[in-house]
Design a protein around this motif. Sequence first.
Motif, PDB file in Angstrom:
ATOM      1  N   THR A 139       0.656  -1.286   0.087  1.00  0.00           N
ATOM      2  CA  THR A 139       0.016   0.254  -0.124  1.00  0.00           C
ATOM      3  C   THR A 139       0.594   0.999  -0.309  1.00  0.00           C
ATOM      4  OG1 THR A 139      -0.337  -0.250   2.327  1.00  0.00           O
ATOM      5  CG2 THR A 139      -2.015  -1.273   1.219  1.00  0.00           C
ATOM      6  N   ARG A 148      -3.651   6.320  -0.572  1.00  0.00           N
ATOM      7  CA  ARG A 148      -4.913   5.941  -0.021  1.00  0.00           C
ATOM      8  C   ARG A 148      -5.075   7.077   0.977  1.00  0.00           C
ATOM      9  NH1 ARG A 148      -6.430   1.230   1.971  1.00  0.00           N
ATOM     10  NH2 ARG A 148      -4.861   0.464   0.716  1.00  0.00           N
ATOM     11  N   GLU A 156      -5.609   3.257  -6.197  1.00  0.00           N
ATOM     12  CA  GLU A 156      -4.071   2.565  -6.159  1.00  0.00           C
ATOM     13  C   GLU A 156      -3.307   1.968  -6.792  1.00  0.00           C
ATOM     14  OE1 GLU A 156      -1.845   1.862  -1.391  1.00  0.00           O
ATOM     15  OE2 GLU A 156      -4.248   1.241  -1.910  1.00  0.00           O
TER      16      GLU A 156
END
Length: 313
Positions: free
Chosen positions: A129, A134, A177
Amino acid sequence: MSDADAPAAVDLIAVVGATGTGKSEVALSVAERLRASGRPAEVVNADAMQLYRGMDIGTAKLSLDERRGIPHHQLDVLDVTDEASVAAYQRGARADVERITSDGGTAVLVGGSGLYVSAVLFDLAFPGTDPELRAELEREHAEQGPEALLARLRALDPAAAADVDARNPRRLIRAVEIASRSEVVTPRLPSAPAVWRPARVLHLHRDRSELVGSLHDRAARMFRSGLVDEVDALRAEGLEHGRTARAAIGYSQALDVLHGRATEAEAVEATAIATRKYARRQVSWFKRYEAEVLDVSGTDVAGLQAVARRIVP
């Protein structure tokens, strides 16, 4: 089926299919029959929501007694405030499979979360991530809604845009993302995925008209069994602060009841509708597998056990 036509022996069996097809019973019965024949067998969960502690009624999680003495893995490993990660699940579930099979046993993978099942069966890589990106995407979603993000996703990765459930903010944001980072691709099931290791895949199919009726009954039974009380207790554990758990089918509807936004009857109907939509996506996902399709239409528990006897004579 002749001996020549019988599937080769493998140490990984996957039981997949839509919600309400009887996967848990078939998996349990297969494991029981293997153990009765002298071969150790253990179950590995592949239902994303059964990873959460305390989320039992709404996920149809088997109780300890219902597991009939068979070890189960990847159950109750997350708090409701944790965000589920398919990459972390892949590592954990594959480690379970490796341990079970290295001891001479058979791992029985069971669940209906398509990406989680695929993460074990196939060589899929999952990127990490980007917290800053995000957060930016979450702000954009809150301010502009899903359409702007969906339009961006269509421009970046049309195939991902076609697959994503745009009504699920978490999944939409995650897809954008990933697509925004040029060095990675969105994880999805390829048309001809490479397998991680040999597996026998059993795809349970139930007639659609029968399945639709059973899913409404399932939703009503969950609420009768105390789903609202379960969700109320989980609020004290932080359920409403969890990205993943609070959005689970049945749990978000029970929260609506607790907040006075819906009656229980309305919540049951909303849960049934959401489950039917999810089941359609599951059917579409698992259709792409090279699997043994087993028709379980019209079967009760005894019928599902008979299916297991065909798998493990």
